[in-house]
Scaffold this motif. Structure first.
Motif, PDB file in Angstrom:
ATOM      1  N   LEU A 200       0.841  -1.208   0.000  1.00 39.28           N
ATOM      2  CA  LEU A 200       0.000   0.000   0.000  1.00 39.28           C
ATOM      3  C   LEU A 200       0.877   1.259   0.000  1.00 39.28           C
ATOM      4  CD1 LEU A 200      -2.890  -0.709   2.567  1.00 39.28           C
ATOM      5  CD2 LEU A 200      -3.082  -0.581   0.083  1.00 39.28           C
ATOM      6  N   ARG A 201       1.960   1.210   0.792  1.00 38.88           N
ATOM      7  CA  ARG A 201       2.869   2.366   0.846  1.00 38.88           C
ATOM      8  C   ARG A 201       3.537   2.591  -0.515  1.00 38.88           C
ATOM      9  NH1 ARG A 201       7.262   2.737   4.503  1.00 38.88           N
ATOM     10  NH2 ARG A 201       6.940   4.979   4.477  1.00 38.88           N
ATOM     11  N   VAL A 202       3.907   1.499  -1.192  1.00 39.48           N
ATOM     12  CA  VAL A 202       4.525   1.626  -2.524  1.00 39.48           C
ATOM     13  C   VAL A 202       3.528   2.277  -3.485  1.00 39.48           C
ATOM     14  CG1 VAL A 202       5.374   0.340  -4.541  1.00 39.48           C
ATOM     15  CG2 VAL A 202       6.183  -0.264  -2.264  1.00 39.48           C
ATOM     16  N   PHE A 203       2.275   1.793  -3.473  1.00 37.28           N
ATOM     17  CA  PHE A 203       1.222   2.343  -4.340  1.00 37.28           C
ATOM     18  C   PHE A 203       1.076   3.851  -4.071  1.00 37.28           C
ATOM     19  CE2 PHE A 203      -3.383   1.198  -5.954  1.00 37.28           C
ATOM     20  CZ  PHE A 203      -3.261   2.141  -6.951  1.00 37.28           C
ATOM     21  N   PHE A 204       0.973   4.204  -2.784  1.00 37.13           N
ATOM     22  CA  PHE A 204       0.807   5.590  -2.360  1.00 37.13           C
ATOM     23  C   PHE A 204       1.983   6.456  -2.832  1.00 37.13           C
ATOM     24  CE2 PHE A 204       1.751   8.670   1.149  1.00 37.13           C
ATOM     25  CZ  PHE A 204       0.689   9.534   0.937  1.00 37.13           C
ATOM     26  N   LEU A 205       3.216   5.956  -2.615  1.00 35.69           N
ATOM     27  CA  LEU A 205       4.410   6.734  -2.972  1.00 35.69           C
ATOM     28  C   LEU A 205       4.603   6.824  -4.487  1.00 35.69           C
ATOM     29  CD1 LEU A 205       6.775   5.435  -0.153  1.00 35.69           C
ATOM     30  CD2 LEU A 205       6.050   7.811  -0.466  1.00 35.69           C
ATOM     31  N   VAL A 206       4.233   5.758  -5.222  1.00 33.63           N
ATOM     32  CA  VAL A 206       4.325   5.797  -6.692  1.00 33.63           C
ATOM     33  C   VAL A 206       3.421   6.915  -7.232  1.00 33.63           C
ATOM     34  CG1 VAL A 206       3.614   4.576  -8.808  1.00 33.63           C
ATOM     35  CG2 VAL A 206       5.102   3.445  -7.155  1.00 33.63           C
ATOM     36  N   LEU A 207       2.211   7.032  -6.660  1.00 30.01           N
ATOM     37  CA  LEU A 207       1.301   8.107  -7.088  1.00 30.01           C
ATOM     38  C   LEU A 207       1.903   9.478  -6.790  1.00 30.01           C
ATOM     39  CD1 LEU A 207      -2.310   6.926  -6.119  1.00 30.01           C
ATOM     40  CD2 LEU A 207      -1.135   6.701  -8.293  1.00 30.01           C
ATOM     41  N   GLN A 208       2.503   9.618  -5.611  1.00 26.57           N
ATOM     42  CA  GLN A 208       3.105  10.911  -5.257  1.00 26.57           C
ATOM     43  C   GLN A 208       4.260  11.253  -6.194  1.00 26.57           C
ATOM     44  OE1 GLN A 208       3.945  10.989  -0.922  1.00 26.57           O
ATOM     45  NE2 GLN A 208       2.293  12.475  -0.908  1.00 26.57           N
ATOM     46  N   VAL A 209       5.128  10.259  -6.447  1.00 30.68           N
ATOM     47  CA  VAL A 209       6.306  10.492  -7.295  1.00 30.68           C
ATOM     48  C   VAL A 209       5.877  10.851  -8.719  1.00 30.68           C
ATOM     49  CG1 VAL A 209       8.303   9.359  -8.380  1.00 30.68           C
ATOM     50  CG2 VAL A 209       7.899   9.098  -5.925  1.00 30.68           C
ATOM     51  N   THR A 210       4.924  10.081  -9.274  1.00 26.33           N
ATOM     52  CA  THR A 210       4.498  10.364 -10.659  1.00 26.33           C
ATOM     53  C   THR A 210       3.788  11.726 -10.734  1.00 26.33           C
ATOM     54  OG1 THR A 210       2.533   8.987 -10.265  1.00 26.33           O
ATOM     55  CG2 THR A 210       4.340   7.980 -11.466  1.00 26.33           C
TER      56      THR A 210
END
Length: 608
Positions: free
Chosen positions: A221-231
């Motif tokens: 979930l954290r990876v999903f969340f951070l991927v959205l922030q980074v993109t």
């Protein structure tokens, strides 16, 4: 084999025994190496000879439909069995797994056959009657949302994901609630509804941090969340601001790779979801790292992570036919192709463009989603080999096939590069001014990207330079420098410095010119950007000659000669490849075969 099974079954009294025997044989044939699908199907069809009860009949239709769908090309027969499974299972109480699996698989098959209008009402009905079965209700909501997304109906998809998030909250699944909300956040980012994205991501961050459960699920979930922030940051061209998030993401994926998968199933059936397998997440993190490195102008770093990601992808594709892997591969190649064009490896870039064409030939959907990017890459390649007419045709084709609703940044990128082509051609004033009106960085710039707005100032500066309006050019270029320095956009910084240096040289201000060109050369060497190095070395040669620095002038002349030779050899190699003919393709699917070239067809004048 079916006859033998029939005889064996007739000697057995209990109906369950013949059924189990046939199932056992069917499974044996399905899992044989190689699988014996025809025999597996015969065994399952034999079940109907015994006039089985409704439950067995419905389940067997589902099993046959599934085997035929996954292992054969007989989609009509698969569809017939799945439709029967769905119809019969609706009449049987407490038969949820068969009922909803049949609905899910049948709607998938309908979509494959381009019968989307049959898939939607089927999924809606299944969603309506599955509210007492949390796992299937959530899964079917995800499936219908995905179907709307593929149809570019992001509003309906977002609505469904919102319904799913609320349902997950009611049934006590904060984990799946976060998955629904993050998926909705991803679509809102695609729609550029930033006002809705920010509060939603804030809520997601709180849910993810507070959720106590399976460590791998929490980290995913954290990876999903951070991927959205980074993109989100990268879409906005904020290469410097994204660094803390990107670092967190890289640490997060390292944590996941050390965790062991727990086989313990969650107690809440609504939690039985995974966003992505661990291995896919690793590739995705490599991918966003490559995107960042390319935007920031760390091209050797981009190359390193691309190599790692492509190696991982090759291993995964041997065991996994998931379409997302091909999507990852295409996006990685798109980014590394742009890097190659900057570093002076045009021949390699062209072969990789051909590789993207081949991947798109294997998947019509992949081609639909990446046709604009493919024409854009060919346009950039055409600029690099000085085929300006072809570059114009490729960018025009890219604009024709691009979807402006979800690719506004791509549209602005294409228009910016097309404007640079018109400036170089020097005789397309009407078309050029029409484009520049649409990407005016001083007034109503069409996208929120910091990087693209800085590039628009650079294009204005370039035009003013060619028109001899040097004070105006300096104003635009200083604006580019201010913006590119704020977000570490190294390539734009290098390009702006060398162009400013050129302006000061033309104006006779050699000292100020030198102050611009020397850092431009240092930055271009660090990237490395071959064209800016060539340009800088030519200016340094003339500057040092004018300043009476004979040794430095000779050294710069030698550098210029070396860069010219490297670019010339690469130019000849690229234009001699059969794939060079791709520059003439502007319509329809990409060509499969290429005729060999007799030699370079483009002008070398710009390199010398």
């Amino acid at each position: 084999m079916v006859v033998v099974i029939g005889k064996m079954a007739s000697n057995v009294e209990a109906p369950e025994s013949w059924y189990l025997a046939l199932l056992g044989f069917a499974e044996h044939f399905r899992t044989s190496s190689p699988p014996k699908i025809r025999l597996c199907v015969h065994c399952l069809q034999a079940v109907f000879q015994f006039k089985p009860p409704q439950r067995v009949e419905a389940r067997t239709h589902l099993q046959l439909g599934s085997v035929l769908y996954h292992h054969t090309k007989n989609s009509e027969l698969a569809r017939s069995h799945l439709e029967k499974a769905w119809f019969i299972s609706q009449q049987i109480p407490q038969f949820e797994d068969v009922k909803f699996e049949a609905a899910s698989l049948l709607s998938e098959l309908y979509c494959q056959q381009n019968l989307v209008d049959s898939a939607k009402p089927l999924l809606r009905k299944a969603i309506q009657i599955s509210q007492q079965t949390p796992y299937w209700h959530c899964r079917l909501l995800f499936q219908l949302a995905q179907l709307h997304t593929l149809e570019k109906d992001l509003v309906s998809a977002c609505d469904l994901l919102g319904v799913g998030a609320e349902y997950a909250r009611v049934v006590g699944s904060e984990y799946t609630r976060a998955l629904f909300l993050l998926s909705k956040g991803m679509l809102l980012l695609m729609e550029r509804k930033l006002g809705e994205v920010h509060p939603l991501l804030t809520l997601c961050g709180t849910i993810v941090e507070n959720w106590q459960g399976n460590p791998i699920q929490k980290e995913s979930l954290r990876v999903f969340f951070l991927v959205l922030q980074v993109t989100h940051y990268l879409d906005a061209g904020q290469v410097k601001s994204v660094k803390p998030c990107l670092k967190q993401l890289q640490q997060c994926i390292q944590t996941i790779s050390t965790l062991h998968d727990d086989e313990i199933l969650p107690s809440n059936p609504a939690d039985l979801f995974h966003w992505l397998p661990k291995e896919h997440m690793c590739v995705l993190v490599y991918l966003v790292t490559v995107m960042h490195s390319m935007q920031a102008g760390y091209l050797e770093k981009a190359q390193k992570y691309t190599d790692k990601a492509l190696m991982q992808l090759e291993k995964l594709k041997m065991l996994d036919s998931s379409p997302i892997l091909s999507t990852f591969q295409v996006i990685l190649l798109e980014h590394i192709i742009m890097c190659r064009l900057v570093t002076g490896h045009k021949a390699t870039a062209l072969q990789e463009i051909s590789q993207v064409c081949q991947l798109c030939q294997q998947s019509p959907r992949l081609f639909t989603n990446h046709a604009a990017q493919l024409h854009t890459l060919l346009g950039l390649y055409c600029i690099s080999v000085n085929c300006m007419d072809n570059a114009e045709a490729q960018f025009t084709a890219a604009l024709r096939v691009s979807d402006l609703t979800t690719h506004q940044e791509l549209w602005a990128f294409i228009v910016t590069n097309l404007a640079s082509v018109y400036i170089r051609e020097g005789n397309r004033h009407q078309e050029l001014y029409s484009l520049l009106e649409r990407i005016n960085p001083d007034h109503n710039f069409p996208v929120s990207s910091h990087c693209l707005r800085a590039a628009a100032f650079y294009i204005r500066g370039l035009l003013s330079f060619f028109q001899g309006r040097y004070n105006e050019a300096k104003r635009f270029l200083r604006e580019t420098l201010k913006m590119s320095n704020a977000e570490d956009l190294n390539r734009l910084t290098a390009c702006s410095l060398v162009l400013l240096g050129h302006i000061f040289y033309v104006l006779g201000n050699h000292r100020e010119s030198n102050n611009m060109v020397v850092p431009a050369m240092q930055l271009a060497s660090k990237i490395p950007d071959m064209s800016v190095q060539l340009w800088s070395s030519a200016l340094l040669k003339d500057l040092n000659k004018a300043l009476g620095n004979t040794i430095d002038a000779h050294e710069a002349a030698q550098m210029h000669q070396n860069f010219s030779q490297q670019l010339l050899q690469d130019h000849i190699a690229a234009c001699s490849l059969p794939e060079h003919n791709l520059i003439s393709w502007t319509d329809g699917p990409p060509p499969g075969q290429f005729q060999a070239q007799n030699g370079p067809t483009s002008s070398l004048a710009s390199l010398l």
